[in-house]
Write a protein that holds these residues in place. Structure first.
Motif, mmCIF file in Angstrom:
data_model
loop_
_atom_site.group_PDB
_atom_site.id
_atom_site.type_symbol
_atom_site.label_atom_id
_atom_site.label_comp_id
_atom_site.label_asym_id
_atom_site.label_seq_id
_atom_site.Cartn_x
_atom_site.Cartn_y
_atom_site.Cartn_z
ATOM 1 N N ASN A 172 -28.883 99.825 86.284
ATOM 2 C CA ASN A 172 -28.652 100.855 85.285
ATOM 3 C C ASN A 172 -27.191 101.143 85.484
ATOM 4 O O ASN A 172 -27.003 101.833 86.553
ATOM 5 C CB ASN A 172 -29.890 101.736 85.395
ATOM 6 C CG ASN A 172 -29.589 103.054 84.572
ATOM 7 O OD1 ASN A 172 -28.395 103.451 84.172
ATOM 8 N ND2 ASN A 172 -30.579 103.981 84.474
ATOM 9 N N LEU A 175 -26.739 104.927 86.006
ATOM 10 C CA LEU A 175 -27.149 105.420 87.447
ATOM 11 C C LEU A 175 -26.207 105.233 88.507
ATOM 12 O O LEU A 175 -25.852 105.838 89.330
ATOM 13 C CB LEU A 175 -28.664 104.996 87.458
ATOM 14 C CG LEU A 175 -29.167 105.356 88.869
ATOM 15 C CD1 LEU A 175 -29.304 106.839 88.957
ATOM 16 C CD2 LEU A 175 -30.852 105.053 88.906
ATOM 17 N N LEU A 178 -23.411 107.075 88.481
ATOM 18 C CA LEU A 178 -23.515 108.434 88.913
ATOM 19 C C LEU A 178 -23.550 108.442 90.223
ATOM 20 O O LEU A 178 -23.088 109.390 91.179
ATOM 21 C CB LEU A 178 -24.994 108.884 88.350
ATOM 22 C CG LEU A 178 -25.677 110.365 88.556
ATOM 23 C CD1 LEU A 178 -24.517 111.305 88.165
ATOM 24 C CD2 LEU A 178 -26.973 110.482 88.178
ATOM 25 N N ALA B 129 -27.242 115.558 85.920
ATOM 26 C CA ALA B 129 -27.175 114.516 86.759
ATOM 27 C C ALA B 129 -28.496 113.666 86.518
ATOM 28 O O ALA B 129 -28.325 112.211 86.255
ATOM 29 C CB ALA B 129 -27.101 114.810 88.253
ATOM 30 N N VAL B 132 -27.885 111.869 82.987
ATOM 31 C CA VAL B 132 -27.135 110.552 83.082
ATOM 32 C C VAL B 132 -27.913 109.442 83.742
ATOM 33 O O VAL B 132 -27.741 108.332 83.244
ATOM 34 C CB VAL B 132 -25.783 110.956 83.926
ATOM 35 C CG1 VAL B 132 -25.029 109.540 84.364
ATOM 36 C CG2 VAL B 132 -25.022 111.949 83.230
ATOM 37 N N ALA B 133 -28.504 109.909 84.696
ATOM 38 C CA ALA B 133 -29.388 108.806 85.307
ATOM 39 C C ALA B 133 -30.454 108.090 84.240
ATOM 40 O O ALA B 133 -30.687 107.003 84.602
ATOM 41 C CB ALA B 133 -30.391 109.410 86.556
ATOM 42 N N ASP B 189 -14.567 115.619 88.639
ATOM 43 C CA ASP B 189 -15.791 115.697 87.799
ATOM 44 C C ASP B 189 -15.335 115.239 86.224
ATOM 45 O O ASP B 189 -15.811 114.538 85.539
ATOM 46 C CB ASP B 189 -16.815 116.436 87.781
ATOM 47 C CG ASP B 189 -17.783 116.445 88.502
ATOM 48 O OD1 ASP B 189 -17.775 115.456 89.481
ATOM 49 O OD2 ASP B 189 -18.749 117.018 87.966
ATOM 50 N N TRP B 192 -14.019 111.637 85.729
ATOM 51 C CA TRP B 192 -15.203 110.587 85.838
ATOM 52 C C TRP B 192 -15.856 110.757 84.365
ATOM 53 O O TRP B 192 -16.030 109.789 83.918
ATOM 54 C CB TRP B 192 -16.215 111.261 86.964
ATOM 55 C CG TRP B 192 -17.513 110.349 86.875
ATOM 56 C CD1 TRP B 192 -17.545 109.014 87.470
ATOM 57 C CD2 TRP B 192 -18.847 110.908 86.274
ATOM 58 N NE1 TRP B 192 -18.901 108.470 86.864
ATOM 59 C CE2 TRP B 192 -19.984 109.846 86.692
ATOM 60 C CE3 TRP B 192 -19.167 112.203 86.031
ATOM 61 C CZ2 TRP B 192 -21.071 109.808 86.308
ATOM 62 C CZ3 TRP B 192 -20.512 112.287 85.740
ATOM 63 C CH2 TRP B 192 -21.394 111.096 85.941
ATOM 64 N N LEU B 196 -16.178 107.703 81.506
ATOM 65 C CA LEU B 196 -17.577 107.414 81.019
ATOM 66 C C LEU B 196 -17.539 107.722 79.463
ATOM 67 O O LEU B 196 -18.039 106.718 78.481
ATOM 68 C CB LEU B 196 -18.612 108.529 81.369
ATOM 69 C CG LEU B 196 -19.386 108.337 82.711
ATOM 70 C CD1 LEU B 196 -20.424 109.506 82.606
ATOM 71 C CD2 LEU B 196 -19.914 107.078 82.737
ATOM 72 N N GLU B 200 -17.719 104.603 76.640
ATOM 73 C CA GLU B 200 -18.860 104.851 75.606
ATOM 74 C C GLU B 200 -18.349 104.721 74.192
ATOM 75 O O GLU B 200 -18.990 103.991 73.450
ATOM 76 C CB GLU B 200 -19.566 106.030 75.566
ATOM 77 C CG GLU B 200 -20.807 106.341 75.209
ATOM 78 C CD GLU B 200 -21.882 105.545 75.774
ATOM 79 O OE1 GLU B 200 -21.613 105.138 77.101
ATOM 80 O OE2 GLU B 200 -22.696 104.954 74.977
#
Lengths: 219, 219
Positions: A172, A175, A178, B129, B132-133, B189, B192, B196, B200
DNA sequence: GTCATCATGTAAGCCGTTACATGATTGC
DNA sequence: GCAATCATGTAACGGCTTACATGATGAC
């Protein structure tokens, strides 16, 4: 965790609940807003336990240090100016203490605060942040111990992390990203901690002589 | 917050409570250990709500693909070997389903999970979190929106921070260091998150056409 | 046969929240 | 005088924890 924050803030200066809440919010480690529904009962509890007490009218610590000018009017003006300059900080005194309850810390409260600062059984993140916020109340050796215990804890967490691989083998992406972020955050925290420790060691010249800190030895 | 984690894990593969707990612990954002005292009641609640259901004996997804050999003994050995090879993942099937309850997610559960993933009212760190997982269950546009909402939230926090200056003007070195660390953590953060978002966006070619994401505009 | 581990649950309680109720002070 | 803010509290509840109770399985 709450108690420590309250005691720590009241140790700096007397405050009433409303103002206390604001400052609580500014403290890293506390949720951004603390609710009155927990604050007031907590204050009542602490008061009952004799750790804080309601003080009547004192504008607290920043009061003195202004030399008497001799002029009563000047005196008053200076007082007002001081209040203004201090901003929200001591505004509470501006309204008299009619509807308000200004709290101050007691000696027992200070002892309790010290207990909360050094208790080795509590290791959660928020408590640690609070402890750092108020660790100027600790001795250098105690501070060092605090930092090093935290360091151990963070390393434990870093090494304990099994990566969450799944039975079906698929990875994933999100994940994984993360987890990497998390690892990086821990690493950054460790670096910060190490810098704190280095600075602290510079203050405590000869480590190893103190009874409180035993570097290395224990598991 | 708990529900999302459970549903997300059960969406990947069927699991019983004990194993579920382990995986919960590996998930960033959950406290390192989740207690049974909250897990089992949560599972019972979810089952009652029809979001998960107890499945009887299925070793879940990785089970099949072993052709029948014809020999009963060989069959059994192969079965055992398969169990061993799959490690902890499907070990639960090894004991029969006597004392165990293996749970699987239902369609209603998947819908609920989706709800929890996109709900804009919850903005706390741990929930993010978890989201996101499990965000691979979202569409690209929904994912982008999730990331961008988080970004807004982090920026709000960064800018909202009044530095905790004290009335008496003294500066608390440790507190200042703590605040700086906090600021740095938020910055990291954000970086990061931005990476992402960039990734995306590369997936969703023409942004701006979708109704879900409106870049820039709002305050 | 007994011990560690796996496994499921219940009960009590802590810590904190939101929502509600109330009133004083100040600015307009 | 009315609204906004300051200020203090209570009530109900929610989520999660620890501690307790129970039992099956497998290893030795």
């Amino acid at each position: 965790m709450f108690d420590l924050a309250i005691l720590g803030l009241l140790d700096e200066t007397d405050l009433h609940g409303y103002e206390l809440r604001k400052r609580l919010g500014d403290l890293p480690g506390m949720g951004l807003a603390v609710s009155f529904g927990s604050l007031y009962p907590a204050l009542a509890r602490l008061e009952k336990a004799g750790l804080v007490k309601a003080v009547t009218n004192r504008p607290a610590s920043p009061a003195p240090a202004a030399p008497m000018s001799g002029s009563l009017v000047g005196e008053l003006a200076a007082f007002r100016a001081q209040l203004r300059q201090a901003g929200n900080a001591v505004r509470e005194a501006g309204r008299g203490s009619r509807g308000k309850k200004v709290y101050g810390i007691t000696d027992a409260g200070r002892r309790r605060m010290h207990e909360l600062l050094v208790d080795p059984d509590v290791t959660d993140d928020r408590t640690f942040a609070l402890r750092v916020a108020f660790c100027r109340n600790l001795g250098p050796a105690e501070r060092l111990e605090l930092f090093e215990r935290r360091r151990t804890e963070l390393i434990r967490r870093r090494d304990l992390r099994r990566n969450p691989t799944r039975a079906d083998g698929r990875v994933n992406t999100y994940l994984r990203s993360l987890v990497e972020r998390d690892t990086a955050a821990i690493a950054a925290d460790l670096a910060w901690l190490d810098s704190l420790i280095v600075e602290e060691r510079a203050t405590v010249p000869a480590a190893g002589s103190g009874a409180d800190t035993q570097p290395g030895g224990n598991p």
